[in-house]
Structures are given as C-alpha cells and as structure tokens.
Design an enzyme around this catalytic site. Sequence first.
Site, PDB file in Angstrom:
ATOM      1  N   VAL A   1     -22.855   6.138   1.550  1.00 36.81           N
ATOM      2  CA  VAL A   1     -24.049   6.601   2.260  1.00 36.81           C
ATOM      3  C   VAL A   1     -24.232   5.896   3.610  1.00 36.81           C
ATOM      4  O   VAL A   1     -24.657   6.528   4.583  1.00 36.81           O
ATOM      5  CB  VAL A   1     -25.300   6.467   1.349  1.00 36.81           C
ATOM      6  N   VAL A   2     -23.876   4.619   3.704  1.00 37.69           N
ATOM      7  CA  VAL A   2     -24.074   3.923   4.984  1.00 37.69           C
ATOM      8  C   VAL A   2     -23.180   4.527   6.056  1.00 37.69           C
ATOM      9  O   VAL A   2     -23.637   4.832   7.168  1.00 37.69           O
ATOM     10  CB  VAL A   2     -23.819   2.399   4.844  1.00 37.69           C
TER      11      VAL A   2
ATOM     12  N   LEU B   1      -6.428  -4.712  -5.254  1.00 34.71           N
ATOM     13  CA  LEU B   1      -7.482  -3.849  -4.718  1.00 34.71           C
ATOM     14  C   LEU B   1      -7.076  -2.375  -4.734  1.00 34.71           C
ATOM     15  O   LEU B   1      -7.897  -1.504  -4.448  1.00 34.71           O
ATOM     16  CB  LEU B   1      -7.815  -4.257  -3.270  1.00 34.71           C
ATOM     17  N   ALA B   2      -5.808  -2.087  -5.012  1.00 32.62           N
ATOM     18  CA  ALA B   2      -5.334  -0.695  -4.947  1.00 32.62           C
ATOM     19  C   ALA B   2      -5.956   0.125  -6.071  1.00 32.62           C
ATOM     20  O   ALA B   2      -6.237  -0.387  -7.149  1.00 32.62           O
ATOM     21  CB  ALA B   2      -3.809  -0.664  -5.076  1.00 32.62           C
TER      22      ALA B   2
ATOM     23  N   GLY C   1     -25.792  12.805 -12.249  1.00 33.71           N
ATOM     24  CA  GLY C   1     -25.218  11.515 -12.656  1.00 33.71           C
ATOM     25  C   GLY C   1     -25.501  10.398 -11.676  1.00 33.71           C
ATOM     26  O   GLY C   1     -24.895   9.326 -11.768  1.00 33.71           O
ATOM     27  N   ASP C   2     -26.412  10.628 -10.729  1.00 36.14           N
ATOM     28  CA  ASP C   2     -26.708   9.594  -9.737  1.00 36.14           C
ATOM     29  C   ASP C   2     -27.482   8.451 -10.395  1.00 36.14           C
ATOM     30  O   ASP C   2     -28.371   8.676 -11.218  1.00 36.14           O
ATOM     31  CB  ASP C   2     -27.564  10.213  -8.618  1.00 36.14           C
TER      32      ASP C   2
ATOM     33  N   TYR D   1     -14.310   6.704 -13.313  1.00 39.50           N
ATOM     34  CA  TYR D   1     -13.985   5.577 -12.429  1.00 39.50           C
ATOM     35  C   TYR D   1     -14.536   4.270 -13.015  1.00 39.50           C
ATOM     36  O   TYR D   1     -13.815   3.268 -13.129  1.00 39.50           O
ATOM     37  CB  TYR D   1     -14.585   5.874 -11.052  1.00 39.50           C
TER      38      TYR D   1
ATOM     39  N   ASP E   1       0.859  -1.193   0.000  1.00 36.22           N
ATOM     40  CA  ASP E   1       0.000   0.000   0.000  1.00 36.22           C
ATOM     41  C   ASP E   1       0.887   1.232   0.000  1.00 36.22           C
ATOM     42  O   ASP E   1       1.993   1.204   0.551  1.00 36.22           O
ATOM     43  CB  ASP E   1      -0.905   0.011   1.248  1.00 36.22           C
TER      44      ASP E   1
ATOM     45  N   PHE F   1     -30.030  12.891  -0.769  1.00 44.29           N
ATOM     46  CA  PHE F   1     -29.949  13.619  -2.045  1.00 44.29           C
ATOM     47  C   PHE F   1     -31.014  13.054  -2.984  1.00 44.29           C
ATOM     48  O   PHE F   1     -30.954  11.879  -3.351  1.00 44.29           O
ATOM     49  CB  PHE F   1     -28.561  13.470  -2.671  1.00 44.29           C
TER      50      PHE F   1
HETATM   51  C1  UD1 Z   1     -20.889   3.689  -4.931  1.00 46.70           C
HETATM   52  C2  UD1 Z   1     -19.431   3.830  -4.635  1.00 46.70           C
HETATM   53  C3  UD1 Z   1     -18.630   3.825  -5.875  1.00 46.70           C
HETATM   54  C4  UD1 Z   1     -18.962   2.611  -6.697  1.00 46.70           C
HETATM   55  C5  UD1 Z   1     -20.445   2.577  -6.962  1.00 46.70           C
HETATM   56  C6  UD1 Z   1     -20.816   1.310  -7.681  1.00 46.70           C
HETATM   57  C7  UD1 Z   1     -18.970   4.964  -2.536  1.00 46.70           C
HETATM   58  C8  UD1 Z   1     -18.686   6.257  -1.883  1.00 46.70           C
HETATM   59  N1  UD1 Z   1     -19.189   5.024  -3.865  1.00 46.70           N
HETATM   60  O1  UD1 Z   1     -21.420   4.870  -5.505  1.00 46.70           O
HETATM   61  O2  UD1 Z   1     -17.259   3.781  -5.554  1.00 46.70           O
HETATM   62  O3  UD1 Z   1     -18.295   2.619  -7.888  1.00 46.70           O
HETATM   63  O4  UD1 Z   1     -21.143   2.574  -5.747  1.00 46.70           O
HETATM   64  O5  UD1 Z   1     -21.997   1.515  -8.361  1.00 46.70           O
HETATM   65  O6  UD1 Z   1     -18.961   3.916  -1.938  1.00 46.70           O
HETATM   66  N2  UD1 Z   1     -26.476   9.771  -0.716  1.00 46.70           N
HETATM   67  C9  UD1 Z   1     -27.329  10.537   0.065  1.00 46.70           C
HETATM   68  N3  UD1 Z   1     -26.826  11.183   1.167  1.00 46.70           N
HETATM   69  C10 UD1 Z   1     -25.498  11.072   1.521  1.00 46.70           C
HETATM   70  C11 UD1 Z   1     -24.637  10.291   0.718  1.00 46.70           C
HETATM   71  C12 UD1 Z   1     -25.165   9.665  -0.398  1.00 46.70           C
HETATM   72  O7  UD1 Z   1     -28.524  10.647  -0.209  1.00 46.70           O
HETATM   73  O8  UD1 Z   1     -25.108  11.684   2.528  1.00 46.70           O
HETATM   74  C13 UD1 Z   1     -27.055   9.061  -1.866  1.00 46.70           C
HETATM   75  C14 UD1 Z   1     -26.338   9.274  -3.182  1.00 46.70           C
HETATM   76  O9  UD1 Z   1     -26.798  10.414  -3.857  1.00 46.70           O
HETATM   77  C15 UD1 Z   1     -26.718   7.989  -3.901  1.00 46.70           C
HETATM   78  C16 UD1 Z   1     -26.802   6.949  -2.786  1.00 46.70           C
HETATM   79  O10 UD1 Z   1     -26.936   7.681  -1.584  1.00 46.70           O
HETATM   80  O11 UD1 Z   1     -27.991   8.099  -4.483  1.00 46.70           O
HETATM   81  C17 UD1 Z   1     -25.570   6.080  -2.686  1.00 46.70           C
HETATM   82  O12 UD1 Z   1     -24.458   6.935  -2.653  1.00 46.70           O
HETATM   83  P1  UD1 Z   1     -22.971   6.376  -2.391  1.00 46.70           P
HETATM   84  O13 UD1 Z   1     -22.906   5.641  -1.114  1.00 46.70           O
HETATM   85  O14 UD1 Z   1     -22.045   7.511  -2.578  1.00 46.70           O
HETATM   86  O15 UD1 Z   1     -22.782   5.252  -3.504  1.00 46.70           O
HETATM   87  P2  UD1 Z   1     -22.896   5.243  -5.088  1.00 46.70           P
HETATM   88  O16 UD1 Z   1     -23.228   6.573  -5.631  1.00 46.70           O
HETATM   89  O17 UD1 Z   1     -23.817   4.132  -5.417  1.00 46.70           O
END
Ligand code: UD1
Length: 329
Positions: A191-192, A79-80, A276-277, A147, A32, A208
């Site tokens: 998000v978790v 995994l890096a 882009g979500d 990504y 790492d 969001f």
């Molecule tokens: C995640 C991964 C990304 C991976 C992808 C695979 C993370 C940070 N990102 O993106 O590396 O390539 O899955 O599909 O692990 N949200 C909220 N409030 C918050 C944070 C997030 O509402 O405080 C929402 C986001 O807008 C999204 C959802 O939660 O709709 C999931 O967000 P996030 O955990 O960042 O994951 P991905 O966007 O799925």
Amino acid sequence: MTKILVTGAAGFIGSHTVDSLLASGHEVVGVDNFRTGSRENLRQATASPRFDFQVMDLTEVETFTGLVRSQRPDVVIHLAGLVSVQDSRADPALNVRLNVGGTQAVIDAVISASVPRVIFASSAAVYGDSDGFPLREDALKQPLNPYGEAKLASEALLAGAARMHGFTAVSLRYFNVYGSRQAPDSPYSGVVSRFVDCCRRNQAPVIFGDGRQTRDFIHVRDVARANMQAALLPGMPSGDYNVSSGQETSLLDLVGLLRAMQPSLPVPKFSAAQSGDIRRSVGDPARWCAVSRFSPRETLSAGLLELVEYHSTESLAASQLLPSCPTKL
Ligand code: UD1
C-alpha cells in the site's frame, strides 16, 4: 570480515540487505533467479569487489548445495521466495515449491556445508487472524493465506533441523516493509508504494474498505539492519522474532501523512474491502529489541517524505529526458 550468502539478493529486501552488509565491510555472495528481483537493484552492490553474484534457482537443489559447499559462508540469509500473497492463493502448489521447497533446499545445503547460522525471512502473515495486540511471538497463529502457511511451515522446518543438526536458526517476522525499490505498478504492490505512486501522479489513492484497518509499517533499511544484526551478533540465540516498529497506523492516517506532505494530493476514493484482509496488525518488537538492542531508526513520516521526494526527483529527471508526447502516433 564475515562471509554471508544471501538468497533473493536482487529483490526489494535482499538488495538493501546486501548493500548494508557491503557498507559494513563484509563479503557477500548473492543468489537470485530474477523471477521478481532485478539487476537494477544490485547496481550499487556490483560495484564492490567484495560482492559475488550467481544467477541460480534454489529449487535446483544440487547446484545450490554445490555453491554453498564451495563458498563455505559463515551465515546464510534466506530471503528468496514467492512474495505475492495473491500468487500464493492462485497457485498454492507453486507457493509450496518456492516457499517451503526453497527453505528445505537451504536446510539441506547448510547441513551439507556445515554452515553454523541461518537467518530466515518470515512474515507477520504467520499470525493471520490473531488477537491480543501488539502481537507477541507466542500469539495465536492462524494464517489467512497459503503464503502465511508456508512461512509458518518453513519456520518449523528450520527450527527442527537446527535442533537436530546443531546450527542456529533465526526467523525474523517482518511486518509491512516499505521503502525504495518496492515496485508500485502491480495491483498486488504494497500500500505504501501504491499511495506514494499516487503522489507522483497526483491521483487519488484508492482505499479498500473504510480505511480504519491498521498496519505496522517498517522501513526496509531497518529490516536490512535487523538481518545484518541477526547474521553477525555473537551468540545469537535460535528463535522467532518480530521485526516491527510497534506503531499502529491506519490507512486513513497514512493518507493524512501523505496529504500533509503534498497538499495537492486528491482526497482518497473508497472501494470494497479485499476478502481475507486483516483488520489490525501491530507487532511487539520487545523480544528482538532485547536480543539486538534494535530500535527502528526511521520514522514513518521521514520514510514517506524521502520516498515522495525521491519519486518526484525521478519523474522530473525523466520528464527532462523524454521528448514531449506526440499527439498522434
Ligand atoms: C502485507 C504483505 C504481505 C505480508 C503481510 C504480512 C505486501 C504487498 N503484502 O500484506 O506479503 O505477508 O503484509 O502481514 O507487502 N490497500 C488499499 N489500497 C491499495 C493497496 C492496499 O487500501 O491500493 C489496503 C489493503 O486492502 C490492506 C492494506 O492496505 O488493508 C495493506 O495492504 P498491503 O500493503 O497489500 O499489505 P498486507 O495486506 O498487510
């Protein structure tokens, strides 16, 4: 005893993978550069005499190849990489250097050292704006960010090199991984980890969009187990595999689970959807289950409860150690 070299060993998924491999009696060489990983994540691993660790950047190709040639591992688990989707948008060249260049460095090293098997951390991000749920491995791939493009390119580079040079290449497409050691404190954290941190602070989670977007949450211990199985299963076939729970959970449901565990958690606030979500994401784990007899052990509610309890114990311990806050500095 199998000898396994893990790149990104000090990261969130890397350190759990190292812990699982060591707990199963294997010899592990961790690599790492601490760009995002931490020594703290390796606290358990460094206590093992079967763990060797090297601070190294994969993009120093000759040094890395030298290490792989001298260690002669049976398997490399790669995994890096650049883990932030937002960083990949902000600096696409860095994304290519770390995520595509890093994979090419691994390919060059395993060919040079005749390593028979490589496991690669791919992502559900390769599907992007796809359809036909749950997503199977042959679903349309339309990544929505650099990504995801780099993960897809890495899969292709690995598969091509494996065919040409006769090694096994397994790309595991992780869905939304959660669990301990995932940093909650960045605006780009998963998000978790952010919502569990809201539980710790008793603050309203911010959703969001409308909260009806869905994700397939998979516990990091299940991901570590999948990595280990891919590395060790006899006769493992090359290919791409979803590592997912197959369960589709909306953000509203996620908050509901957390509020059931901690009724004092304030109701969520809503903010503008991120551009882009992805609206829906759920993976079909059938291909990986058929090869490995894998089924996720950790349910989302048990995994969340463990995290909430872990963080509340941690903050209690911290509050007992810290002197009370001075009112004026
Ligand atoms: C995640 C991964 C990304 C991976 C992808 C695979 C993370 C940070 N990102 O993106 O590396 O390539 O899955 O599909 O692990 N949200 C909220 N409030 C918050 C944070 C997030 O509402 O405080 C929402 C986001 O807008 C999204 C959802 O939660 O709709 C999931 O967000 P996030 O955990 O960042 O994951 P991905 O966007 O799925």
